[in-house]
Design a protein around this motif. Structure first.
Motif, PDB file in Angstrom:
ATOM      1  N   ILE A 133       5.158  15.198  -4.438  1.00 29.27           N
ATOM      2  CA  ILE A 133       5.807  14.448  -3.358  1.00 29.27           C
ATOM      3  C   ILE A 133       7.043  15.230  -2.958  1.00 29.27           C
ATOM      4  CG2 ILE A 133       7.018  12.309  -2.776  1.00 29.27           C
ATOM      5  CD1 ILE A 133       5.085  10.840  -4.611  1.00 29.27           C
ATOM      6  N   SER A 134       7.228  15.432  -1.639  1.00 31.16           N
ATOM      7  CA  SER A 134       8.279  16.328  -1.167  1.00 31.16           C
ATOM      8  C   SER A 134       9.671  15.704  -1.085  1.00 31.16           C
ATOM      9  CB  SER A 134       7.899  16.898   0.197  1.00 31.16           C
ATOM     10  OG  SER A 134       7.830  15.855   1.151  1.00 31.16           O
ATOM     11  N   ALA A 135       9.783  14.378  -0.994  1.00 31.30           N
ATOM     12  CA  ALA A 135      11.102  13.751  -0.834  1.00 31.30           C
ATOM     13  C   ALA A 135      11.144  12.434  -1.604  1.00 31.30           C
ATOM     14  CB  ALA A 135      11.382  13.505   0.645  1.00 31.30           C
ATOM     15  N   PRO A 136      12.341  11.988  -1.985  1.00 26.38           N
ATOM     16  CA  PRO A 136      12.460  10.707  -2.699  1.00 26.38           C
ATOM     17  C   PRO A 136      12.009   9.532  -1.837  1.00 26.38           C
ATOM     18  CG  PRO A 136      14.522  11.952  -2.796  1.00 26.38           C
ATOM     19  CD  PRO A 136      13.626  12.663  -1.833  1.00 26.38           C
ATOM     20  N   GLY A 137      11.556   8.479  -2.498  1.00 25.63           N
ATOM     21  CA  GLY A 137      11.144   7.268  -1.803  1.00 25.63           C
ATOM     22  C   GLY A 137       9.986   6.602  -2.514  1.00 25.63           C
ATOM     23  N   ASP A 138       9.514   5.493  -1.944  1.00 26.09           N
ATOM     24  CA  ASP A 138       8.361   4.773  -2.484  1.00 26.09           C
ATOM     25  C   ASP A 138       7.119   5.179  -1.707  1.00 26.09           C
ATOM     26  OD1 ASP A 138       9.814   3.390  -4.387  1.00 26.09           O
ATOM     27  OD2 ASP A 138      10.265   1.732  -3.038  1.00 26.09           O
ATOM     28  N   PHE A 139       6.060   5.490  -2.426  1.00 30.40           N
ATOM     29  CA  PHE A 139       4.807   5.925  -1.836  1.00 30.40           C
ATOM     30  C   PHE A 139       3.687   5.048  -2.368  1.00 30.40           C
ATOM     31  CE2 PHE A 139       7.656   9.425  -1.486  1.00 30.40           C
ATOM     32  CZ  PHE A 139       7.300  10.101  -0.337  1.00 30.40           C
ATOM     33  N   THR A 140       2.793   4.622  -1.480  1.00 26.62           N
ATOM     34  CA  THR A 140       1.645   3.820  -1.905  1.00 26.62           C
ATOM     35  C   THR A 140       0.394   4.683  -1.868  1.00 26.62           C
ATOM     36  OG1 THR A 140       1.255   3.029   0.359  1.00 26.62           O
ATOM     37  CG2 THR A 140       2.652   1.657  -1.061  1.00 26.62           C
ATOM     38  N   PHE A 141      -0.475   4.475  -2.850  1.00 29.89           N
ATOM     39  CA  PHE A 141      -1.724   5.208  -2.967  1.00 29.89           C
ATOM     40  C   PHE A 141      -2.868   4.212  -2.996  1.00 29.89           C
ATOM     41  CE2 PHE A 141       1.347   8.180  -4.418  1.00 29.89           C
ATOM     42  CZ  PHE A 141       0.815   9.445  -4.288  1.00 29.89           C
ATOM     43  N   GLN A 142      -3.962   4.532  -2.294  1.00 29.31           N
ATOM     44  CA  GLN A 142      -5.146   3.690  -2.312  1.00 29.31           C
ATOM     45  C   GLN A 142      -6.375   4.558  -2.056  1.00 29.31           C
ATOM     46  OE1 GLN A 142      -5.290   0.423   0.528  1.00 29.31           O
ATOM     47  NE2 GLN A 142      -6.744  -0.673  -0.748  1.00 29.31           N
ATOM     48  N   ALA A 143      -7.463   4.254  -2.782  1.00 27.97           N
ATOM     49  CA  ALA A 143      -8.723   4.985  -2.612  1.00 27.97           C
ATOM     50  C   ALA A 143      -9.615   4.251  -1.619  1.00 27.97           C
ATOM     51  CB  ALA A 143      -9.433   5.129  -3.953  1.00 27.97           C
ATOM     52  N   PHE A 144     -10.294   5.035  -0.768  1.00 28.74           N
ATOM     53  CA  PHE A 144     -11.218   4.499   0.229  1.00 28.74           C
ATOM     54  C   PHE A 144     -12.556   5.208   0.123  1.00 28.74           C
ATOM     55  CE2 PHE A 144      -7.047   3.593   1.932  1.00 28.74           C
ATOM     56  CZ  PHE A 144      -7.186   2.327   2.464  1.00 28.74           C
ATOM     57  N   GLY A 145     -13.626   4.518   0.472  1.00 33.94           N
ATOM     58  CA  GLY A 145     -14.953   5.115   0.514  1.00 33.94           C
ATOM     59  C   GLY A 145     -15.150   5.875   1.813  1.00 33.94           C
ATOM     60  N   THR A 146     -16.290   6.536   1.943  1.00 34.22           N
ATOM     61  CA  THR A 146     -16.574   7.307   3.157  1.00 34.22           C
ATOM     62  C   THR A 146     -16.713   6.407   4.378  1.00 34.22           C
ATOM     63  OG1 THR A 146     -18.928   7.242   2.597  1.00 34.22           O
ATOM     64  CG2 THR A 146     -17.690   9.206   1.947  1.00 34.22           C
ATOM     65  N   ASP A 147     -17.023   5.106   4.148  1.00 30.34           N
ATOM     66  CA  ASP A 147     -17.135   4.163   5.253  1.00 30.34           C
ATOM     67  C   ASP A 147     -15.794   3.526   5.623  1.00 30.34           C
ATOM     68  OD1 ASP A 147     -16.799   2.674   2.987  1.00 30.34           O
ATOM     69  OD2 ASP A 147     -18.590   1.437   3.259  1.00 30.34           O
ATOM     70  N   GLY A 148     -14.723   3.904   4.915  1.00 25.63           N
ATOM     71  CA  GLY A 148     -13.391   3.373   5.214  1.00 25.63           C
ATOM     72  C   GLY A 148     -13.044   2.100   4.470  1.00 25.63           C
ATOM     73  N   ASP A 149     -13.977   1.570   3.668  1.00 29.64           N
ATOM     74  CA  ASP A 149     -13.692   0.363   2.879  1.00 29.64           C
ATOM     75  C   ASP A 149     -12.805   0.728   1.694  1.00 29.64           C
ATOM     76  OD1 ASP A 149     -15.196  -1.253   4.526  1.00 29.64           O
ATOM     77  OD2 ASP A 149     -17.003  -1.105   3.297  1.00 29.64           O
ATOM     78  N   PRO A 150     -11.808  -0.112   1.382  1.00 26.71           N
ATOM     79  CA  PRO A 150     -10.956   0.166   0.228  1.00 26.71           C
ATOM     80  C   PRO A 150     -11.748   0.056  -1.073  1.00 26.71           C
ATOM     81  CG  PRO A 150     -10.313  -1.901   1.287  1.00 26.71           C
ATOM     82  CD  PRO A 150     -11.405  -1.313   2.102  1.00 26.71           C
ATOM     83  N   LEU A 151     -11.563   1.028  -1.953  1.00 28.19           N
ATOM     84  CA  LEU A 151     -12.233   1.040  -3.249  1.00 28.19           C
ATOM     85  C   LEU A 151     -11.284   0.724  -4.395  1.00 28.19           C
ATOM     86  CD1 LEU A 151     -14.486   4.224  -2.898  1.00 28.19           C
ATOM     87  CD2 LEU A 151     -15.143   1.827  -2.622  1.00 28.19           C
ATOM     88  N   SER A 152      -9.983   0.628  -4.102  1.00 30.96           N
ATOM     89  CA  SER A 152      -9.009   0.339  -5.159  1.00 30.96           C
ATOM     90  C   SER A 152      -7.924  -0.555  -4.601  1.00 30.96           C
ATOM     91  CB  SER A 152      -8.384   1.630  -5.688  1.00 30.96           C
ATOM     92  OG  SER A 152      -7.456   2.148  -4.748  1.00 30.96           O
ATOM     93  N   GLU A 153      -7.120  -1.056  -5.515  1.00 32.76           N
ATOM     94  CA  GLU A 153      -5.921  -1.782  -5.115  1.00 32.76           C
ATOM     95  C   GLU A 153      -4.893  -0.756  -4.654  1.00 32.76           C
ATOM     96  OE1 GLU A 153      -4.598  -4.212  -8.341  1.00 32.76           O
ATOM     97  OE2 GLU A 153      -6.514  -5.243  -8.504  1.00 32.76           O
ATOM     98  N   VAL A 154      -3.782  -1.227  -4.110  1.00 33.40           N
ATOM     99  CA  VAL A 154      -2.702  -0.346  -3.680  1.00 33.40           C
ATOM    100  C   VAL A 154      -1.772  -0.125  -4.871  1.00 33.40           C
ATOM    101  CG1 VAL A 154      -0.752  -0.078  -2.110  1.00 33.40           C
ATOM    102  CG2 VAL A 154      -2.852  -1.169  -1.315  1.00 33.40           C
ATOM    103  N   PHE A 155      -1.462   1.133  -5.163  1.00 31.22           N
ATOM    104  CA  PHE A 155      -0.571   1.490  -6.257  1.00 31.22           C
ATOM    105  C   PHE A 155       0.679   2.136  -5.679  1.00 31.22           C
ATOM    106  CE2 PHE A 155      -4.824   1.400  -7.978  1.00 31.22           C
ATOM    107  CZ  PHE A 155      -4.659   0.725  -9.180  1.00 31.22           C
ATOM    108  N   THR A 156       1.836   1.836  -6.254  1.00 32.75           N
ATOM    109  CA  THR A 156       3.105   2.364  -5.746  1.00 32.75           C
ATOM    110  C   THR A 156       3.712   3.330  -6.750  1.00 32.75           C
ATOM    111  OG1 THR A 156       3.515   0.321  -4.532  1.00 32.75           O
ATOM    112  CG2 THR A 156       5.401   1.760  -4.894  1.00 32.75           C
TER     113      THR A 156
END
Length: 180
Positions: free
Chosen positions: A106-129
């Motif tokens: 990560i290039s700069a300080p701050g809060d970043f959220t991560f989430q996995a998606f399938g090829t169809d755009g459906d979320p595959l995971s919860e949001v992680f910060t």
């Protein structure tokens, strides 16, 4: 007399058990649970330094997933392939066990959220910060696991109150029986 006592005990037991059942239902686990989990080496990372995370998707061996990293109001980016309006995305192919290990920065300080998606755009995971701090910043977090679990305190308070109410009903019933 015995019937009243038994029925008071049954009502008290039901009142005590109902909040416990509701607390168990509050966990949110079940068939609607996302198939992928992102596991980070630390919840707080240093901006500009590498950190790792693992994408684990049970039942999806060889699948292709896209991980989006979003910086809310920050100018920093994650070293991924595409960046659009504060969102970086990168695509990974899971191994035969449904797992892939990723190195990121990560290039700069701050809060970043991560989430996995399938090829169809459906979320595959919860949001992680993940929180990125500036290099040399005083970091109080030891990088341990996040606190998890249900918020059962309100249920426990209600259960205690109902238990006290049930005990009071039993005592009142015994006093009335002795007077008559």
């Amino acid at each position: 007399m015995l019937r009243r006592l038994i029925s008071a005990m049954v009502v008290t037991a039901a009142a005590v058990m109902a909040p416990a059942a509701a607390a168990a239902a509050d966990d949110g686990y079940g068939p609607g649970e996302p198939p992928c989990i992102l596991t980070f080496t630390a919840q707080t990372v240093t901006a500009g330094e590498d950190f790792g995370y693992t994408i684990t998707c049970e039942g999806l061996p060889g699948a292709t997933v896209t991980v989006q990293a979003t910086s809310e109001g920050q100018t920093g980016t994650v070293d991924q392939e595409v960046e659009v309006a504060g969102t970086s995305a990168d695509t990974f192919t899971l191994d035969e066990e449904g797992i892939v290990y990723v190195d990121a920065t990560i290039s700069a300080p701050g809060d970043f959220t991560f989430q996995a998606f399938g090829t169809d755009g459906d979320p595959l995971s919860e949001v992680f910060t993940i929180t990125a701090v500036a290099a040399g910043a005083d970091d109080d977090d030891d990088g341990g696991l996040a606190v998890t679990g249900s918020t059962s305190l309100p249920y426990l308070v209600i259960a205690g109150g109902l238990l006290a109410l049930g005990l009071g009903a039993i005592v009142t019933t015994r006093i009335r029986v002795r007077r008559s």
